[in-house]
Design an enzyme around this catalytic site. Structure first.
Site, short mmCIF file in Angstrom:
data_model
loop_
_atom_site.label_atom_id
_atom_site.label_comp_id
_atom_site.label_asym_id
_atom_site.label_seq_id
_atom_site.Cartn_x
_atom_site.Cartn_y
_atom_site.Cartn_z
N GLU A 107 1.41 -0.34 -4.98
CA GLU A 107 0.61 0.85 -5.29
C GLU A 107 1.57 2.04 -5.26
O GLU A 107 1.93 2.53 -4.20
CB GLU A 107 -0.50 1.03 -4.25
N ASP A 159 0.82 -1.21 0.00
CA ASP A 159 0.00 0.00 0.00
C ASP A 159 0.86 1.27 0.00
O ASP A 159 1.91 1.32 0.65
CB ASP A 159 -0.84 -0.03 1.29
O1 TEU Z 1 -4.16 4.66 -0.98
C1 TEU Z 1 -3.07 5.56 -1.02
C2 TEU Z 1 -2.97 6.33 -2.25
O2 TEU Z 1 -2.60 5.84 -3.30
C3 TEU Z 1 -3.20 7.77 -2.21
O3 TEU Z 1 -2.44 8.30 -3.24
C4 TEU Z 1 -4.64 8.14 -2.38
O4 TEU Z 1 -5.17 7.47 -3.49
C5 TEU Z 1 -4.72 9.63 -2.63
O5 TEU Z 1 -4.32 10.26 -1.46
C6 TEU Z 1 -6.08 10.12 -3.04
O6 TEU Z 1 -7.00 9.94 -2.04
C7 TEU Z 1 -4.00 3.55 -0.16
C8 TEU Z 1 -5.27 2.72 -0.07
O7 TEU Z 1 -5.59 2.22 -1.34
C9 TEU Z 1 -6.36 3.57 0.52
O8 TEU Z 1 -7.59 2.90 0.56
C10 TEU Z 1 -5.93 3.95 1.92
O9 TEU Z 1 -6.88 4.81 2.48
C11 TEU Z 1 -4.57 4.63 1.91
O10 TEU Z 1 -3.62 3.91 1.15
C12 TEU Z 1 -4.03 4.72 3.31
O11 TEU Z 1 -3.66 3.44 3.75
#
Ligand code: TEU
Length: 541
Positions: free
Chosen positions: A285, A230
């Site tokens: 990600e 993540d």
């Molecule tokens: O998302 C993190 C992320 O990629 C951020 O760039 C986010 O998309 C951006 O700030 C826009 O909102 C991951 C998870 O996929 C997400 O569900 C979680 O909330 C986040 O990490 C924190 O763990």
């Protein structure tokens, strides 16, 4: 390219299916999905024809960020079941030939994690340096970084013809947008790139590295096939924690950092995975708008890192042939020379679904043809195989601090009023187009989106060209993406009309329609015309 004798790792041929466990299937009647619910619906996934599951976090959590705030990495949250339920799920999935990949949240824990509770207890605690603590600047936070989730989501705009450089959140003036929170006991501030309930770990501390490796081994020992890591950009914070330029002041720092510390961290994780047999996969990600930076996360001369990183720029772009052609070309130009393998994705649990963003069912069908025939590993987000749009969640009922409830609506299994969620009302409302878009109804209708996904997955599984073959554009008028996929002794031709007019697309040679986005004309000779929003996979006659 690998030597011909070297088998391709499984994840290059695989199609992944993302499960958001709160919303997949509920076995307990409490309105929240769980592990046993997933296990009982594995037949849906094997019938559909996917190869691997990525399950969003199932760990013990106070659920401030619905599981992305972990309070115990080695326990299942009681909402989802227990370790036995996880073991049963992994065993049953493996028996059906499905791999299971878990989410791994490296950047932060919950503020209720024992590591953080110890860390915040005193400046002298041995866990103090496991997190990022700093003195303030004259009563103000240590720097100007902003946290995520402090306002409304900004979308890439269509009109200017450019992908917005960063997807972030617009600060609400009244909100505390800072990525720092002051801890009254010591007067120091801790960093939280996301919610204040999600303090950032300090990956420069070797004890954090060791503790996290132990977490990964805990799950690898139980037989999981890898991890989706993540928010890696958030991990990559520079050591000096300097202010960001004013131009970036409104953007969460978690979308901007790109410090080499993250590469050491990933090489260490890679070494842990490589201790285990069977090509355990590491998916990242890496949320940058710039593919060159994303590619660096596959590793380099100093060693391998990720196997796959989500290709987010096209996901956040418009449904237009010229944009997609540019993204596909850029991905190939950067990835192919170093044999890196892309991961394509149209929707996930963080963004409005593509059936909403692209504006029609017909476009979502055409996009599915594209997603499942590109060179790279596709990720399907639960519910897109039904053609779901987001749920409409009135402002007063919103639960997610990031405004992402709509795409997390529960999966409808039946046409009954409870849609297969007996007992308590599900934690979120169903999708706005739920009527007729449930699994049972769509299984009965061969023209449904569900059957389209199944037909595409069946075609892909039977075709080495579609799985791992070469990709070559063929000439086509502007609103159309048309290409060949080629492997020794096997080829397919794909044409996707992103426009709403019928268009002639010549296919050199004699071809049979193997899959058609509207399911019309399959098995017949291709007649050289694509209907509005039409898309076809062709096999040689
Ligand atoms: O998302 C993190 C992320 O990629 C951020 O760039 C986010 O998309 C951006 O700030 C826009 O909102 C991951 C998870 O996929 C997400 O569900 C979680 O909330 C986040 O990490 C924190 O763990």
């Amino acid at each position: 390219m690998p030597e011909p004798s070297e088998p391709e790792p499984w994840w290059r041929r695989a199609v992944f299916y993302q499960i958001y466990p709160r919303s997949f299937a509920d076995s307990g009647g409490d309105g929240v999905g769980d592990l046993e619910g997933i296990r009982r619906h594995l037949d849906h996934l094997t019938w559909l024809g996917v190869d691997a599951l990525w399950i969003s976090p199932i760990y013990r959590s106070p659920m401030a960020d619905f599981g992305y705030d972990i309070a115990d990495h080695c326990a299942v949250d009681p909402l989802f079941g227990d370790l036995d339920a996880l073991d049963r799920l992994v065993t049953d999935a493996h028996e059906r030939g499905l791999r299971v990949v878990l989410d791994w949240v490296a950047n932060h824990t919950s503020d209720r994690h024992p590591w953080f509770e110890a860390s915040r207890s005193s400046v002298d605690d041995p866990h103090r340096d496991w997190y990022v603590w700093r003195d303030g600047r004259d009563g103000a936070p240590p720097n100007n970084w902003r946290a995520s989730f402090t306002g409304e989501v900004i979308w890439p705009r269509d009109a200017d013809g450019q992908l917005r450089p960063i997807l972030g959140l617009e600060p609400r003036p009244e909100a505390d947008a800072s990525a720092w929170r002051r801890e009254p006991r010591s007067g120091q501030w801790y960093l939280h790139s996301f919610l204040p309930e999600q303090p950032d770990l300090n990956w420069r501390n070797p004890e954090v590295v060791r503790a996290m490796h132990a977490v990964l081994r805990f799950w690898l020992d139980r037989g999981v096939d890898g991890f989706r890591a993540d928010a890696l950009a958030a991990v990559a914070k520079p050591a000096d924690l300097a202010d960001l330029p004013e131009a970036w002041a409104a953007v969460p720092g978690s979308d901007l950092h790109d410090d080499p510390v993250v590469h050491d961290m990933l090489r260490g994780v890679r070494a842990v995975l490589d201790d285990y047999p069977g090509d355990r996969v590491l998916i990242g990600e890496v949320h940058y708008p710039d593919l060159a930076r994303v590619l660096a996360y596959y590793g380099g001369p100093e060693g391998r890192e990720l196997d796959l990183a989500f290709d987010f720029p096209p996901m956040l772009d418009a449904w237009r042939a010229d944009r997609w052609r540019a993204h596909i070309d850029e991905t190939a130009a950067r990835f192919d020379p170093v044999d890196a393998w892309p991961a394509w994705v149209l929707s996930n649990h963080d963004f409005p679904r593509h059936a909403d963003r692209f504006g029609s069912d017909a476009r979502a069908r055409a996009a599915a043809v594209l997603l499942l025939t590109l060179r790279g590993t596709p990720f399907v987000y639960q519910g897109e195989e039904l053609g779901l749009v987001d749920a409409e969640v009135p402002a007063a009922d919103r639960l997610d601090p990031g405004g992402r409830d709509g795409c997390r609506a529960p999966l409808p299994w039946t046409a009954a009023p409870d849609h297969g969620w007996p007992g308590s009302r599900p934690w979120l409302p169903f999708a706005a187009n739920v009527d007729g878009h449930d699994v049972a109804s769509e299984r009965r209708d061969p023209r449904s989106v569900l059957h389209l996904y199944r037909a595409l997955l069946t075609a892909r599984r039977a075709s080495p060209a579609l799985q791992t073959g070469r990709f070559r554009w063929i000439d086509a008028p502007e609103p159309v993406l048309a290409y060949r996929r080629e492997a020794p002794g096997d080829e397919r031709l794909v044409a996707v009309n992103t426009g709403s007019q019928a268009v002639a697309v010549a296919a050199p040679g004699d071809w049979i329609v193997e899959v058609s986005a509207d399911r019309v004309g399959e098995g017949a000779r291709y007649d050289g015309t694509l209907g509005p929003d039409g898309a076809v996979v062709l096999r040689p006659a």
